[in-house]
Design a protein around this motif. Structure first.
Motif, PDB file in Angstrom:
ATOM      1  N   GLY A 176       5.477  -0.999   4.107  1.00 60.36           N
ATOM      2  CA  GLY A 176       4.160  -0.729   2.865  1.00 60.36           C
ATOM      3  C   GLY A 176       3.192  -1.993   3.484  1.00 60.36           C
ATOM      4  O   GLY A 176       2.303  -2.363   2.034  1.00 60.36           O
ATOM      5  N   THR A 177       2.560  -2.336   4.648  1.00 61.77           N
ATOM      6  CA  THR A 177       1.069  -2.593   5.181  1.00 61.77           C
ATOM      7  C   THR A 177      -0.302  -1.571   4.275  1.00 61.77           C
ATOM      8  O   THR A 177       0.662  -0.663   4.600  1.00 61.77           O
ATOM      9  CB  THR A 177       1.238  -3.158   6.226  1.00 61.77           C
ATOM     10  OG1 THR A 177       1.244  -1.863   7.225  1.00 61.77           O
ATOM     11  CG2 THR A 177       1.863  -4.567   6.532  1.00 61.77           C
ATOM     12  N   TYR A 178      -0.969  -2.082   4.606  1.00 60.88           N
ATOM     13  CA  TYR A 178      -2.441  -0.701   4.788  1.00 60.88           C
ATOM     14  C   TYR A 178      -2.319  -0.048   6.268  1.00 60.88           C
ATOM     15  O   TYR A 178      -2.314   1.296   5.990  1.00 60.88           O
ATOM     16  CB  TYR A 178      -3.279  -2.121   5.062  1.00 60.88           C
ATOM     17  CG  TYR A 178      -5.039  -0.690   4.580  1.00 60.88           C
ATOM     18  CD1 TYR A 178      -5.476  -0.546   3.543  1.00 60.88           C
ATOM     19  CD2 TYR A 178      -5.290  -0.840   6.322  1.00 60.88           C
ATOM     20  CE1 TYR A 178      -5.911   0.359   3.468  1.00 60.88           C
ATOM     21  CE2 TYR A 178      -6.905   0.067   6.236  1.00 60.88           C
ATOM     22  CZ  TYR A 178      -7.131   0.474   5.321  1.00 60.88           C
ATOM     23  OH  TYR A 178      -8.364   1.466   4.744  1.00 60.88           O
TER      24      TYR A 178
ATOM     25  N   GLU B  64      -7.315   2.473  -3.718  1.00 61.86           N
ATOM     26  CA  GLU B  64      -8.549   1.637  -2.766  1.00 61.86           C
ATOM     27  C   GLU B  64     -10.270   1.987  -3.121  1.00 61.86           C
ATOM     28  O   GLU B  64     -10.531   0.862  -2.397  1.00 61.86           O
ATOM     29  CB  GLU B  64      -8.467   2.936  -1.645  1.00 61.86           C
ATOM     30  CG  GLU B  64      -8.818   2.431  -0.103  1.00 61.86           C
ATOM     31  CD  GLU B  64      -8.360   2.903   0.758  1.00 61.86           C
ATOM     32  OE1 GLU B  64      -8.579   2.372   1.869  1.00 61.86           O
ATOM     33  OE2 GLU B  64      -7.958   4.191   0.441  1.00 61.86           O
TER      34      GLU B  64
ATOM     35  N   SER C 201       1.216   5.731   0.384  1.00 61.03           N
ATOM     36  CA  SER C 201      -0.042   6.702   0.951  1.00 61.03           C
ATOM     37  C   SER C 201       0.085   8.162   0.646  1.00 61.03           C
ATOM     38  O   SER C 201       1.686   7.884   1.210  1.00 61.03           O
ATOM     39  CB  SER C 201      -0.659   6.139   1.923  1.00 61.03           C
ATOM     40  OG  SER C 201      -1.449   7.447   3.234  1.00 61.03           O
TER      41      SER C 201
ATOM     42  N   LYS D 146      -4.037   4.403  -1.447  1.00 67.61           N
ATOM     43  CA  LYS D 146      -4.694   5.392  -0.427  1.00 67.61           C
ATOM     44  C   LYS D 146      -5.213   6.186  -0.649  1.00 67.61           C
ATOM     45  O   LYS D 146      -4.772   6.886  -1.971  1.00 67.61           O
ATOM     46  CB  LYS D 146      -4.453   5.071   0.848  1.00 67.61           C
ATOM     47  CG  LYS D 146      -4.250   4.026   1.836  1.00 67.61           C
ATOM     48  CD  LYS D 146      -3.944   4.058   2.931  1.00 67.61           C
ATOM     49  CE  LYS D 146      -4.006   2.611   4.041  1.00 67.61           C
ATOM     50  NZ  LYS D 146      -4.099   3.245   5.597  1.00 67.61           N
TER      51      LYS D 146
ATOM     52  N   GLY E 257       1.991   8.278   4.556  1.00 70.47           N
ATOM     53  CA  GLY E 257       2.557   6.872   4.405  1.00 70.47           C
ATOM     54  C   GLY E 257       3.930   7.762   4.881  1.00 70.47           C
ATOM     55  O   GLY E 257       4.660   8.869   4.615  1.00 70.47           O
TER      56      GLY E 257
ATOM     57  N   TRP F 190       0.907  -1.145   0.139  1.00 72.59           N
ATOM     58  CA  TRP F 190      -0.053   0.206  -0.233  1.00 72.59           C
ATOM     59  C   TRP F 190       0.943   1.239  -0.063  1.00 72.59           C
ATOM     60  O   TRP F 190       1.968   1.237   0.920  1.00 72.59           O
ATOM     61  CB  TRP F 190      -1.132  -0.185   1.390  1.00 72.59           C
ATOM     62  CG  TRP F 190      -2.166  -0.771   1.323  1.00 72.59           C
ATOM     63  CD1 TRP F 190      -1.643  -2.467   1.503  1.00 72.59           C
ATOM     64  CD2 TRP F 190      -3.700  -0.664   0.583  1.00 72.59           C
ATOM     65  NE1 TRP F 190      -2.886  -3.205   0.991  1.00 72.59           N
ATOM     66  CE2 TRP F 190      -4.039  -1.838   0.606  1.00 72.59           C
ATOM     67  CE3 TRP F 190      -3.842   0.658   0.115  1.00 72.59           C
ATOM     68  CZ2 TRP F 190      -5.716  -1.906   0.145  1.00 72.59           C
ATOM     69  CZ3 TRP F 190      -5.462   0.040  -0.075  1.00 72.59           C
ATOM     70  CH2 TRP F 190      -5.781  -0.668  -0.929  1.00 72.59           C
TER      71      TRP F 190
ATOM     72  N   PRO G  55       1.551   2.206   5.185  1.00 73.38           N
ATOM     73  CA  PRO G  55       2.151   2.372   3.936  1.00 73.38           C
ATOM     74  C   PRO G  55       3.247   3.006   3.720  1.00 73.38           C
ATOM     75  O   PRO G  55       4.025   3.855   4.408  1.00 73.38           O
ATOM     76  CB  PRO G  55       0.962   2.725   3.206  1.00 73.38           C
ATOM     77  CG  PRO G  55       0.276   3.638   4.287  1.00 73.38           C
ATOM     78  CD  PRO G  55       0.648   2.951   5.701  1.00 73.38           C
TER      79      PRO G  55
END
Length: 188
Positions: free
Chosen positions: A41-43, A98, A32, A72, A35, A30, A46
């Motif tokens: 890099g997770t939800y 998203e 964002s 996102k 971020g 993910w 990110p």
């Protein structure tokens, strides 16, 4: 409103965009606007840029097969300067917003937003993303794809381009259900 299946297995009375908007998806990485490229890099944590996701996945032929990078919602201003990963036949690499038109790529620099100019740019999908060229001057594009094979651009919006929204000089390209307006040269 409930979804009903018609005899062909499709959902009646709903566009592809409306259906995608109601169905969550799982992404491998993910990004964002809020971020950090030092995140995993997770939800929940990110990356900040597509560049970072592309570097982690790698640029060798097929490195992105069946992988999805989720964007996102929000305005993403970073310039993409790294080679986009490629997929393989039947196993594309995908970059997806998203939610339908919820993620906007609007680089703060005067650049083509997404330049796919490497021979390994094969089997790539871009879904539900807004490409906004408001900061462009001269002849710049939303997506420039001049090598490789098999690109799908679906449900995206292209606006404020100083040049063409999409310039494709390669083989086997599909542009479907996109909104294209307020561009400087040709639409496609």
């Amino acid at each position: 409103r409930s979804l009903r299946r018609d005899c062909n297995g499709c959902f009646g009375d709903l566009s592809a965009e409306a259906l995608r908007a109601t169905m969550p998806f799982t992404a491998d990485f993910w990004i964002s606007p809020s971020g950090s490229d030092s995140n995993p890099g997770t939800y929940e944590s990110p990356f900040a840029t597509l560049n970072k996701a592309f570097i982690v996945i790698g640029s060798s032929a097929g490195a992105g097969a069946d992988l999805i990078v989720g964007m996102k919602n929000g305005i993403h201003t970073a310039t993409v300067s790294t080679q986009c990963p490629s997929g393989t036949s039947g196993h594309p690499f995908t970059v997806r917003a998203e939610s339908y038109l919820g993620a906007t790529m609007r680089p703060s620099a005067n650049v083509t937003i997404l330049s796919l100019t490497n021979a390994a740019d094969d089997y790539q999908k871009f879904v539900d993303i807004v490409f906004d060229g408001v900061n462009q001057t001269g002849t710049k594009f939303g997506i420039w794809h001049n090598t490789g094979d098999h690109i799908w651009i679906e449900g995206c919006e292209f606006l404020n381009m100083s040049g063409s929204a999409v310039l494709i000089q390669a083989h086997n390209a599909t542009v479907r259900n996109c909104l294209i307006h307020d561009t400087g040269l040709t639409q496609l």
